[in-house]
Design an enzyme around this catalytic site. Structure first.
Site, mmCIF file in Angstrom:
data_model
loop_
_atom_site.group_PDB
_atom_site.id
_atom_site.type_symbol
_atom_site.label_atom_id
_atom_site.label_comp_id
_atom_site.label_asym_id
_atom_site.label_seq_id
_atom_site.Cartn_x
_atom_site.Cartn_y
_atom_site.Cartn_z
ATOM 1 N N SER A 1 0.966 -1.278 0.013
ATOM 2 C CA SER A 1 0.044 -0.021 -0.180
ATOM 3 C C SER A 1 0.819 1.189 0.047
ATOM 4 O O SER A 1 1.517 1.576 -1.098
ATOM 5 C CB SER A 1 -0.953 -0.078 1.039
ATOM 6 O OG SER A 1 -1.920 1.095 1.199
ATOM 7 N N ARG B 1 -6.228 4.615 -1.280
ATOM 8 C CA ARG B 1 -6.149 5.978 -0.415
ATOM 9 C C ARG B 1 -6.629 7.356 -1.340
ATOM 10 O O ARG B 1 -6.275 7.409 -2.824
ATOM 11 C CB ARG B 1 -4.917 6.415 0.261
ATOM 12 C CG ARG B 1 -4.667 5.423 1.249
ATOM 13 C CD ARG B 1 -3.488 5.562 2.171
ATOM 14 N NE ARG B 1 -3.299 4.747 3.104
ATOM 15 C CZ ARG B 1 -2.405 5.080 4.295
ATOM 16 N NH1 ARG B 1 -1.944 6.336 4.603
ATOM 17 N NH2 ARG B 1 -2.295 4.077 5.204
HETATM 18 C C1 VG1 Z 1 -2.789 2.617 8.493
HETATM 19 C C2 VG1 Z 1 -3.650 3.713 8.607
HETATM 20 C C3 VG1 Z 1 -5.193 2.945 8.544
HETATM 21 C C4 VG1 Z 1 -5.276 2.267 7.280
HETATM 22 C C5 VG1 Z 1 -3.972 1.386 7.001
HETATM 23 C C6 VG1 Z 1 -4.079 0.814 5.705
HETATM 24 O O1 VG1 Z 1 -2.713 1.747 9.635
HETATM 25 O O2 VG1 Z 1 -3.590 4.440 10.049
HETATM 26 O O3 VG1 Z 1 -6.191 3.816 8.745
HETATM 27 O O4 VG1 Z 1 -6.348 1.310 7.398
HETATM 28 O O5 VG1 Z 1 -2.756 2.078 7.301
HETATM 29 O O6 VG1 Z 1 -3.987 1.526 4.736
HETATM 30 P P1 VG1 Z 1 -1.532 1.890 10.835
HETATM 31 O O7 VG1 Z 1 -1.875 0.578 11.833
HETATM 32 O O8 VG1 Z 1 -0.434 1.862 10.136
HETATM 33 O O9 VG1 Z 1 -2.012 3.015 11.420
HETATM 34 V V1 VG1 Z 1 -3.151 1.035 3.225
HETATM 35 O O10 VG1 Z 1 -4.022 2.062 2.188
HETATM 36 O O11 VG1 Z 1 -1.576 1.191 3.838
HETATM 37 O O12 VG1 Z 1 -3.793 -0.571 2.991
HETATM 38 CO CO CO Z 2 -3.349 1.644 0.510
#
Ligand code: VG1
Ligand code: CO
Length: 548
Positions: A118, A287
């Site tokens: 991601s 995103r």
């Molecule tokens: C982060 C964000 C979260 C999101 C996740 C995956 O997680 O805070 O809101 O759902 O990334 O997004 P964390 O645990 O690092 O706070 V993606 O677009 O990287 O799959």
């Molecule tokens: Co993503």
């Protein structure tokens, strides 16, 4: 029955002990995934967990980052050996996360495997990731990812077919033994869905007459989607799309559309003659970042504004049954839901917690502060969808991004929001901080020697209203006397050290809110957070590493 010609192997291996999924799948350095048997063990654990019927259909694709193509080959050969009947793979191994979720649903697949880290950087020294989705198109819930983890701890053997490499770049059908492999255009089904949800004729005319759009695909998954939808279908000039070619290392760009990592877009928005709408998406296309001339839209505001303006798009014109936000996301949307008289659910961080609510029809829109928003059209967050929604609001309301946002603040007040990230080299230090705060949590309310007075404090837990499952330890919440809120939790997507995320929000009303900066509005709340959590004491960090 597998074809006699196909040679299937069962390979012995030593189980790995670090294959626990985080917020959204298993993320590790590429070099970790490149260890012998590492990917295979995790994939076998997924197959053992999903227990798909023989002959089932599986969707497979990823964000195109380094190791994507190798992983597609390995997983296909394993799928054939594990009895999958049909593989649907995005051309070149590419599928954005929302498009993969959509394909699972439209093609009635039994599940999907999405290869992506991601928003994490890519390339040989960067990160790789893998997550699996169920037949609903949604991310595997916590119980399933935990089952896969438990399975991986005992995984000492995996099944794989000995087969020649698949030709991934040409749409069409081939086979591995009895398993049909279908290479599909990654964009067409998704583009069709967008055309159903939004009034493309209205958008085409607005983009021709008055809205100047700039989209940055950050050399990641959304380039081909943006070219087809914005340029071919909506008539936008190709010059308005930048970094549209998916590259294995994203061309060195950080694939996270936020004001720190995509500062060039903030600069563009603040420049003279800025485009009317600037959008960007992350590595795997789920995103979104929305900017207008002189305005960066905070993701919490974006969700609230979408909910207040469902009338602008055919797919949402009749309103939605409910809405949800992740707990740390600003509470701006709560006020709109209250006015509309619909429920607003508060879920733990991570898109998987929205999936049951979406599937049960309890919510029609949902979002997270981390630049993720989506609706019931798919079971993942969706970057291009959010940009089309904003275009629809601009065209339908005949207002600029700035006008839409400021009118919203004038009506509902402005919920100031900041996320302060502290990158902590030693994960034990971060754990000690959280443990300490958790242990004193009941004594925090009422103590006044730490800045703002805290009235309430708790450790957030969530009972899923659909299946009743309980998720504990989902972040620490502190509510201040002036209506502010502090949330602290550790990131679950990093691949080294630990990141403490401190989220601050507070709503103000009145004519001055547009001129005030979030930094000013939240300064004292931030000091309180640092004092109560003793951030410097535990981490040595005087200031956040980055503030978004
Ligand atoms: C982060 C964000 C979260 C999101 C996740 C995956 O997680 O805070 O809101 O759902 O990334 O997004 P964390 O645990 O690092 O706070 V993606 O677009 O990287 O799959
Ligand atoms: Co993503």
């Amino acid at each position: 029955m597998q074809s006699k010609k196909l040679k299937l192997r069962e390979v012995d291996c030593v189980p790995f002990d670090d294959q626990r999924s985080g917020t959204a799948g298993l993320r590790k350095k590429v070099t970790v995934f490149q260890q012998q048997h590492y990917l295979e063990c995790f994939v076998q654990s997924i197959f053992d967990t999903l227990k798909l019927e023989p002959g089932s259909t599986l969707v497979l694709g990823g964000d195109g980052r380094y190791y994507n193509r190798e992983a597609v080959q390995t997983i296909s050969a394993m799928a054939a050996a594990n009895g999958i009947g049909r593989m649907i793979i995005g051309q070149g191994g590419l599928l954005s996360t929302p498009a993969a979720s959509n394909l699972i649903r439209t093609r009635k697949a039994a599940g999907g495997i999405i290869l992506s880290a991601s928003h994490n950087p890519g390339g040989p020294d960067g990160d790789f990731g893998i997550k699996f989705n169920t037949a609903s198109g949604g991310q595997a819930p916590e119980q399933l990812t935990e089952t896969a983890y438990a399975r991986s701890l005992a995984c000492d053997r995996y099944k794989i077919a000995d087969t020649a490499a698949l030709e991934l770049d040409t749409p069409g059908e081939s086979a591995i033994g009895d398993t049909v492999v279908e290479i599909v255009d990654p964009v067409s089904d998704y583009a069709e869905l967008m055309e159903e949800l939004f009034d493309f004729e209205l958008l085409r005319s607005a983009l021709k007459r008055k809205i100047c759009l700039h989209f940055d695909a950050l050399n990641a998954a959304t380039g081909p989607y943006a070219n087809r939808i914005f340029c071919d279908m909506l008539g936008v000039s190709p010059e308005c799309i930048s970094n549209a070619t998916p590259l294995e290392d994203f061309g060195g760009i950080h694939p996270d559309p936020n004001p720190v990592d995509a500062a060039h877009l903030v600069k563009l928005a603040m420049s003279d003659g800025a485009p009317d709408l600037i959008g960007a998406s992350d590595g795997d296309g789920d995103r979104n970042m929305i900017l207008g001339s002189g305005m960066l839209v905070s993701p919490g505001d974006s969700l609230a504004i979408m909910l207040a303006n469902t009338v602008v798009a055919p797919g949402y014109r009749n309103g939605v049954a409910g809405v949800a936000r992740s707990m740390p996301t600003s509470r701006a949307v709560d006020d709109v839901a209250r006015e509309l008289g619909i429920p607003c659910f508060e879920t733990p961080t991570g898109w998987r917690f929205f999936c049951n609510l979406l599937e049960a029809g309890k919510i029609g829109l949902c979002g997270e502060e981390s630049f993720g928003t989506s609706s019931a059209h798919t079971r993942e967050k969706d970057g291009l969808w959010a940009i089309l929604y904003w275009l629809s609001m601009m065209a339908g309301l005949e207002q600029s991004v700035g006008e839409i946002v400021q009118r919203h603040w004038a009506r509902f007040g402005r919920c100031f929001f900041q996320r302060r990230d502290y990158m902590i080299a030693n994960a034990d230090d971060a754990d000690a901080l959280v443990q300490n705060l958790s242990s004193i949590i009941s004594s925090v309310p009422g103590s006044s020697d730490t800045g703002q007075q805290i009235l309430e404090a708790d450790i957030f837990e969530y009972t899923d209203p659909v299946d009743g499952s309980l998720s504990t330890n989902q972040g620490i919440r502190l509510f201040s006397a002036d209506g502010g809120r502090i949330v602290l939790r550790l990131s679950g997507t990093g691949t080294s050290g630990s990141t403490l995320r401190v989220y601050l929000d507070r709503t103000e009303h009145g004519p001055g809110v547009a001129e005030k900066s979030p930094a000013d509005a939240l300064a004292s709340l931030g000091e309180t957070a640092a004092a109560i959590a003793r951030i410097e004491h535990f981490t040595g960090l005087k200031q956040p590493t980055s503030t978004i």
